[in-house]
Design an enzyme around this catalytic site. Structure first.
Site, PDB file in Angstrom:
ATOM      1  N   ASP A 187       0.888  -1.275  -0.033  1.00  8.71           N
ATOM      2  CA  ASP A 187      -0.079   0.118   0.020  1.00  8.71           C
ATOM      3  C   ASP A 187       0.793   1.276   0.032  1.00  8.71           C
ATOM      4  O   ASP A 187       1.712   1.401   0.651  1.00  8.71           O
ATOM      5  CB  ASP A 187      -0.885   0.056   1.270  1.00  8.71           C
ATOM      6  CG  ASP A 187      -2.091   0.934   1.262  1.00  8.71           C
ATOM      7  OD1 ASP A 187      -2.712   0.950   0.427  1.00  8.71           O
ATOM      8  OD2 ASP A 187      -1.927   2.000   2.137  1.00  8.71           O
ATOM      9  N   GLU A 234       2.104   0.021  -4.782  1.00 11.32           N
ATOM     10  CA  GLU A 234       1.228   1.022  -5.110  1.00 11.32           C
ATOM     11  C   GLU A 234       1.849   2.152  -5.408  1.00 11.32           C
ATOM     12  O   GLU A 234       2.327   2.795  -4.335  1.00 11.32           O
ATOM     13  CB  GLU A 234       0.000   1.173  -4.108  1.00 11.32           C
ATOM     14  CG  GLU A 234      -1.068   2.110  -4.780  1.00 11.32           C
ATOM     15  CD  GLU A 234      -2.091   2.470  -3.581  1.00 11.32           C
ATOM     16  OE1 GLU A 234      -3.231   2.782  -4.175  1.00 11.32           O
ATOM     17  OE2 GLU A 234      -1.833   2.466  -2.451  1.00 11.32           O
TER      18      GLU A 234
HETATM   19  C1  NOJ Z   1      -4.433   3.059  -0.794  1.00  6.45           C
HETATM   20  C2  NOJ Z   1      -5.644   2.145  -0.969  1.00  6.45           C
HETATM   21  O1  NOJ Z   1      -5.552   1.577  -1.943  1.00  6.45           O
HETATM   22  C3  NOJ Z   1      -6.698   2.882  -0.201  1.00  6.45           C
HETATM   23  O2  NOJ Z   1      -7.860   2.057  -0.505  1.00  6.45           O
HETATM   24  C4  NOJ Z   1      -6.645   3.370   1.169  1.00  6.45           C
HETATM   25  O3  NOJ Z   1      -7.720   4.151   1.408  1.00  6.45           O
HETATM   26  C5  NOJ Z   1      -5.283   4.057   1.295  1.00  6.45           C
HETATM   27  N1  NOJ Z   1      -4.215   3.566   0.328  1.00  6.45           N
HETATM   28  C6  NOJ Z   1      -4.956   4.398   2.424  1.00  6.45           C
HETATM   29  O4  NOJ Z   1      -4.422   3.123   3.209  1.00  6.45           O
END
Ligand code: NOJ
Length: 536
Positions: free
Chosen positions: A205, A272
């Site tokens: 993440d 990500e």
């Molecule tokens: C990225 C995640 O994909 C998203 O869903 C989330 O709200 C944020 N990070 C915070 O963790």
């Protein structure tokens, strides 16, 4: 330059299938999906021809951000089941030949995590420095102008100590201080815990946010504010995030993280990262000093849906990946982005699906996209996503529309949960017809088109391991490219427009698949919105 398919790793040749666990299959009638539900659907997932299942967070959590606020990284939230349920899921997935990937959330914890509770004890707490604290600005108030992705300041005052703590998301998601080696050691132990349990990989993440600049200076205004808004984060886009994103220290920490992944055999991580290409590919590291195996490439989501725009990007991306020694990857949808069938429009849906599954690189598929699920409109009073609730003036900020329950059949609650139970988010109005059961019976369905594409990848090595080359056509609204491997050449023809397009010799060969459901002779012009795959 290209490796032969036999030599590719599973995360290079395979397709990753993302599950949002709350929405896949409920097994205990509480209206929320769970691990046992997912396990019961693994044969379906295997039947899709995908290689790996990525589960969005399933860890103990108060669920303020639906699991992206973790209170215990090494336990399963009771809503989803138990560690035993998880072990059973992994065993069944492996039996079916599927890899299992977890969502690793290293940037922040929940405020309910014991670490944060300890940190709140005051300046002398051994865990104080595990989070990012600042005194108020001179004269009082926020330490600087940094903003949360979900709107409002990235700082919240802890009245007890008089200091502010940093949170790039909700106030209940305090940022961990990755500069502290104890934090890194603890978070790396989490990776080992799950790898010992058989987990094959991680989606990491917001990996590009791990470190912040130590000077804590104000971020400058963004002259292009509101133009490039991902997920409707209008307020967050008003600043240029030069001190909170993509810091040199983050690269160091990822190199360390990769070292931990490599302690185990054949594991991987995908990061990500929402960054432009020149800043994205460095996250793959170098062949000597590798970082993430796959830095997520979200450009099919971010770019305009035009043949020329996509071609230009695909050419540049493929060439840059080769130069960097990085393996490419492609994404059309996830739990933070509106459903791609709604984004590109139903007529272009199969063109997009074909593109995703035939470009060179690992595709990631979001659950339900294989049956053509669309955004489900959620009225404000039914909204549950904090990103939407916190930004009522940003109509696109809410992510509920792409998170609705999987549509399994035409029965009550589309087979997602027990009859009479209210699912946590409403079901799509078209679930009676757009569902797995009905589509399995229809040879022309989106689901069978998806399976035809994955079958083709399995049968035609050039589609997985072949070189990529875009091809000139006389038409602006057609994107054509070839994939070649050891004398095998496949041509992919994609009509982004609404006119018949005669492609002459480009279409020559044996048609392997058409989005129209037939196998047209090469002389037949590429029809409006048609995707065609040809063995040249
Ligand atoms: C990225 C995640 O994909 C998203 O869903 C989330 O709200 C944020 N990070 C915070 O963790």
């Amino acid at each position: 330059m290209t490796q032969l398919s036999g030599k590719l790793k599973w995360w290079q040749s395979g397709i990753i299938y993302q599950i949002y666990p709350r929405s896949y299959q409920d097994s205990n009638g509480d209206g929320v999906g769970d691990l046992r539900g997912i396990t019961s659907r693994l044969p379906y997932i295997a039947s899709l021809g995908v290689q790996a299942v990525w589960l969005s967070p399933i860890f103990k959590s108060p669920m303020d951000d639906f699991g992206y606020d973790v209170a215990d990284y090494c336990d399963i939230d009771p809503l989803f089941g138990t560690l035993e349920d998880f072990d059973a899921l992994v065993a069944e997935a492996h039996r079916l030949g599927l890899k299992v990937m977890l969502d690793y959330v290293p940037n922040h914890t929940s405020n309910q995590h014991d670490w944060f509770k300890d940190a709140l004890e005051g300046h002398d707490s051994p865990k104080r420095d595990w989070y990012v604290w600042r005194d108020p600005a001179e004269g009082g108030g926020l330490p600087n102008n940094w903003k949360s992705f979900f709107g409002g300041p990235a700082w919240t005052l802890d009245e007890y100590s008089g200091q502010y703590y940093l949170h790039q998301f909700l106030p209940s998601q305090p940022d961990l201080n990755w500069r502290n080696p104890e934090v890194r050691a603890a978070m790396f132990e989490v990776l080992r815990f799950w790898m010992r349990r058989g987990v094959d990989g991680f989606r990491v993440d917001v990996i590009w946010l791990l470190a912040e600049d130590e000077r804590f200076l104000d971020e400058p205004e963004n002259p292009d504010a509101n133009r490039q808004v991902v997920g409707g984060q209008i307020e967050h886009s008003t600043l240029l995030h030069i001190y909170t994103q993509d810091q040199p220290e983050t690269h160091e920490y990822i190199r360390e993280m990769r070292g931990v992944i490599d302690e185990f055999d054949d594991r991987m991580m995908v990061g990500e990262i929402y960054l432009p290409l020149d800043k994205l590919l460095p996250y793959a590291g170098t062949p000597d000093v590798p970082m993430v195996h796959l830095p997520f490439n979200f450009h099919l989501i971010l770019l305009g849906w035009e043949a020329a725009t996509i071609r230009e990007f695909a050419d540049q991306y493929d060439a840059e990946c080769i130069k960097a020694g990085a393996w490419p990857n492609w994404v059309l949808g996830n739990h933070d982005q509106h459903r791609f069938k709604s984004r590109v429009g139903a007529p272009q849906y199969r063109v997009a699906q074909t593109l995703l599954l035939t470009l060179r690189g690992t595709p990631t598929v979001y659950y339900g996209d294989e049956i053509g699920m669309r955004n489900v409109p959620i009225p404000f009073e039914k909204m549950v996503d904090p990103a939407g609730l916190q930004q009522p003036d940003s109509p696109n900020a809410g992510r509920d529309p792409e998170r609705t329950p999987m549509q399994w059949n035409a029965g009550p609650n589309a087979g997602f949960t027990t009859e009479g139970v209210n699912p946590w988010l409403p079901l799509a109005a078209d679930a009676d017809t757009v569902n797995v059961h009905s589509e399995e019976a229809d040879p022309q369905s989106d689901l069978n088109y998806f399976r035809a594409l994955t079958r083709l990848r399995a049968q035609v090595p050039a589609l997985v391991a072949g070189d990529y080359r875009s091809l000139d056509t006389a038409h602006d609204d057609v994107f054509a490219f070839s994939r070649s491997l050891q004398g095998q050449k496949v041509t992919v023809l994609l009509n982004f427009g609404t006119f018949d397009r005669d492609l002459g010799s480009l279409a020559a060969g044996q048609t392997l698949l058409s989005s129209e459901g037939d196998l047209p002779v090469p002389e037949l012009p590429l029809r409006p919105n048609e995707a065609r795959v040809v063995l040249a």
